[in-house]
Design a protein around this motif. Structure first.
Motif, mmCIF file in Angstrom:
data_model
loop_
_atom_site.group_PDB
_atom_site.id
_atom_site.type_symbol
_atom_site.label_atom_id
_atom_site.label_comp_id
_atom_site.label_asym_id
_atom_site.label_seq_id
_atom_site.Cartn_x
_atom_site.Cartn_y
_atom_site.Cartn_z
ATOM 1 N N VAL A 59 0.836 -1.203 0.000
ATOM 2 C CA VAL A 59 0.000 0.000 0.000
ATOM 3 C C VAL A 59 0.867 1.248 0.000
ATOM 4 O O VAL A 59 0.626 2.200 -0.762
ATOM 5 N N LEU A 60 1.899 1.255 0.843
ATOM 6 C CA LEU A 60 2.788 2.413 0.938
ATOM 7 C C LEU A 60 3.520 2.657 -0.376
ATOM 8 O O LEU A 60 3.633 3.806 -0.830
ATOM 9 N N ALA A 61 4.031 1.606 -0.986
ATOM 10 C CA ALA A 61 4.803 1.751 -2.223
ATOM 11 C C ALA A 61 3.937 2.331 -3.344
ATOM 12 O O ALA A 61 4.333 3.281 -4.027
ATOM 13 N N ILE A 62 2.739 1.768 -3.517
ATOM 14 C CA ILE A 62 1.851 2.251 -4.586
ATOM 15 C C ILE A 62 1.365 3.665 -4.284
ATOM 16 O O ILE A 62 1.353 4.547 -5.163
ATOM 17 N N GLY A 63 0.971 3.912 -3.021
ATOM 18 C CA GLY A 63 0.473 5.228 -2.649
ATOM 19 C C GLY A 63 1.509 6.317 -2.810
ATOM 20 O O GLY A 63 1.229 7.396 -3.364
ATOM 21 N N LEU A 64 2.735 6.066 -2.353
ATOM 22 C CA LEU A 64 3.788 7.068 -2.483
ATOM 23 C C LEU A 64 4.188 7.282 -3.937
ATOM 24 O O LEU A 64 4.464 8.420 -4.352
ATOM 25 N N LEU A 109 -16.485 1.652 0.725
ATOM 26 C CA LEU A 109 -17.744 1.369 0.028
ATOM 27 C C LEU A 109 -17.524 1.293 -1.481
ATOM 28 O O LEU A 109 -18.148 0.472 -2.165
ATOM 29 N N TRP A 110 -16.674 2.179 -2.003
ATOM 30 C CA TRP A 110 -16.423 2.209 -3.439
ATOM 31 C C TRP A 110 -15.616 1.011 -3.916
ATOM 32 O O TRP A 110 -15.919 0.419 -4.938
ATOM 33 N N PHE A 111 -14.534 0.709 -3.190
ATOM 34 C CA PHE A 111 -13.569 -0.288 -3.657
ATOM 35 C C PHE A 111 -13.547 -1.567 -2.822
ATOM 36 O O PHE A 111 -12.763 -2.476 -3.108
ATOM 37 N N GLY A 112 -14.380 -1.619 -1.767
ATOM 38 C CA GLY A 112 -14.385 -2.801 -0.929
ATOM 39 C C GLY A 112 -13.100 -2.924 -0.128
ATOM 40 O O GLY A 112 -12.436 -1.926 0.179
ATOM 41 N N TYR A 113 -12.735 -4.166 0.213
ATOM 42 C CA TYR A 113 -11.539 -4.402 1.002
ATOM 43 C C TYR A 113 -10.290 -4.599 0.131
ATOM 44 O O TYR A 113 -9.308 -5.181 0.565
ATOM 45 N N THR A 114 -10.353 -4.099 -1.106
ATOM 46 C CA THR A 114 -9.200 -4.215 -1.994
ATOM 47 C C THR A 114 -8.114 -3.231 -1.576
ATOM 48 O O THR A 114 -8.335 -2.347 -0.738
ATOM 49 N N ILE A 115 -6.968 -3.344 -2.207
ATOM 50 C CA ILE A 115 -5.833 -2.493 -1.866
ATOM 51 C C ILE A 115 -6.091 -1.030 -2.202
ATOM 52 O O ILE A 115 -5.534 -0.121 -1.570
ATOM 53 N N TRP A 116 -6.995 -0.778 -3.183
ATOM 54 C CA TRP A 116 -7.154 0.593 -3.676
ATOM 55 C C TRP A 116 -7.832 1.517 -2.686
ATOM 56 O O TRP A 116 -7.609 2.736 -2.725
ATOM 57 N N SER A 117 -8.658 1.004 -1.803
ATOM 58 C CA SER A 117 -9.246 1.874 -0.778
ATOM 59 C C SER A 117 -8.169 2.419 0.151
ATOM 60 O O SER A 117 -8.196 3.592 0.546
ATOM 61 N N LYS A 118 -7.174 1.584 0.488
ATOM 62 C CA LYS A 118 -6.072 2.036 1.341
ATOM 63 C C LYS A 118 -5.110 2.952 0.576
ATOM 64 O O LYS A 118 -4.586 3.931 1.115
ATOM 65 N N VAL A 121 -6.490 6.532 0.413
ATOM 66 C CA VAL A 121 -6.290 7.254 1.677
ATOM 67 C C VAL A 121 -4.845 7.739 1.774
ATOM 68 O O VAL A 121 -4.568 8.892 2.152
ATOM 69 N N THR A 122 -3.892 6.876 1.405
ATOM 70 C CA THR A 122 -2.483 7.234 1.450
ATOM 71 C C THR A 122 -2.168 8.387 0.499
ATOM 72 O O THR A 122 -1.467 9.338 0.856
ATOM 73 N N VAL A 123 -2.700 8.319 -0.716
ATOM 74 C CA VAL A 123 -2.465 9.376 -1.701
ATOM 75 C C VAL A 123 -3.052 10.704 -1.213
ATOM 76 O O VAL A 123 -2.420 11.755 -1.336
ATOM 77 N N ALA A 179 5.974 13.297 4.009
ATOM 78 C CA ALA A 179 4.980 12.429 3.365
ATOM 79 C C ALA A 179 5.126 10.973 3.775
ATOM 80 O O ALA A 179 4.113 10.266 3.898
ATOM 81 N N VAL A 180 6.355 10.497 3.977
ATOM 82 C CA VAL A 180 6.538 9.078 4.301
ATOM 83 C C VAL A 180 5.875 8.713 5.632
ATOM 84 O O VAL A 180 5.096 7.736 5.681
ATOM 85 N N PRO A 181 6.126 9.443 6.725
ATOM 86 C CA PRO A 181 5.385 9.101 7.958
ATOM 87 C C PRO A 181 3.880 9.264 7.802
ATOM 88 O O PRO A 181 3.113 8.458 8.339
#
Length: 246
Positions: A59-64, A109-118, A121-123, A179-181
């Motif tokens: 999640v962190l790698a994709i979001g950053l 609600l939009w993406f369910g429990y997939t990685i994209w919801s997290k 939030v990170t982005v 941004a990293v923390p």
């Protein structure tokens, strides 16, 4: 080593005080001791380090990566066009007025429990400091230097590459160290509100079992990730920005 000595000493003192107070209270589900947390990490080492840590790291790698791409891209666009700056700068500010905890359930609600919801939030948390700091860094290059380069026949690309981007590097690294923390906080929030794996999910699961040490164990790992990431960024900063004094 000498530079880090004060932090090590203060950190050691705080850990000792924490251990003493936790043993005096003797309510591990309220305030677990550092030793209890370490033991809990060892007990769940396989799940923490082979299942939940990789999930959070993804999640962190994709979001950053997305935040860097979008943030630097928008900063360059705003620096190149006053129209883009007037159009998007207020939206950047407005994006920070919406509570993340209010949006995170909507993303679930939009993406369910997939990685994209997290990831979203990170982005949302990390995009703002990267875009704003990079934009301010690009604007910090001296106007007279730009005019001098243009006078000598430099193209706008050369001015950007040789002057504006190097001027923005200190601000860019500053934004990354912020941004990293924040990205780790964002990933944990997303996992708390809806996930099937991740350090935030593990912490929430331990909370339902009133396991204080289990709640703190992934938090310690998240903190270590943030510290190691910032140290790596500082090393890279010193390597790339050689003209600035330490």
């Amino acid at each position: 080593m000498k530079k880090n000595a004060p932090a090590i000493i203060v950190g050691g003192i705080l850990l000792v005080l924490w251990e003493i107070v936790a043993r005096m209270i003797n309510e591990m589900y309220i305030l677990p001791s550092p030793t209890a947390i370490v033991l809990k990490m060892w007990e769940f080492r396989e799940a923490l380090f082979t299942v939940h840590l990789p999930a959070t790291a993804e999640v962190l790698a994709i979001g950053l990566a997305l935040s860097l791409l979008l943030g630097i891209g928008l900063a360059i666009a705003m620096n190149s066009s006053s129209w883009v700056e007037r159009a998007f700068y207020p939206l950047l500010i407005a994006s920070q007025t919406v509570p993340i905890t209010a949006l995170a359930p909507i993303f679930v609600l939009w993406f369910g429990y997939t990685i994209w919801s997290k990831v979203l939030v990170t982005v949302l948390i990390t995009f703002f400091p990267i875009a704003i700091n990079t934009f301010d860094g690009l604007k910090s290059s001296k106007r007279e230097f730009e005019e001098l380069m243009l006078t000598y026949g430099a193209s706008k690309w050369q001015v950007f590459k040789k002057l504006q981007m190097p001027s923005a590097l200190p601000q860019l690294f500053t934004s990354l160290k912020v941004a990293v923390p924040l990205s780790i906080i964002g990933a944990a929030i997303g996992e708390w509100l809806g996930a099937q794996a991740g350090l935030g999910y593990f912490s929430k699961r331990m909370m339902t079992q009133l396991d204080g040490a289990g709640v703190f164990a992934p938090i310690v790992i998240l903190s270590a990730m943030a510290i190691i990431s910032v140290i790596i960024l500082r090393i890279a900063e010193k390597k790339l920005i050689t003209w600035r004094k330490d």
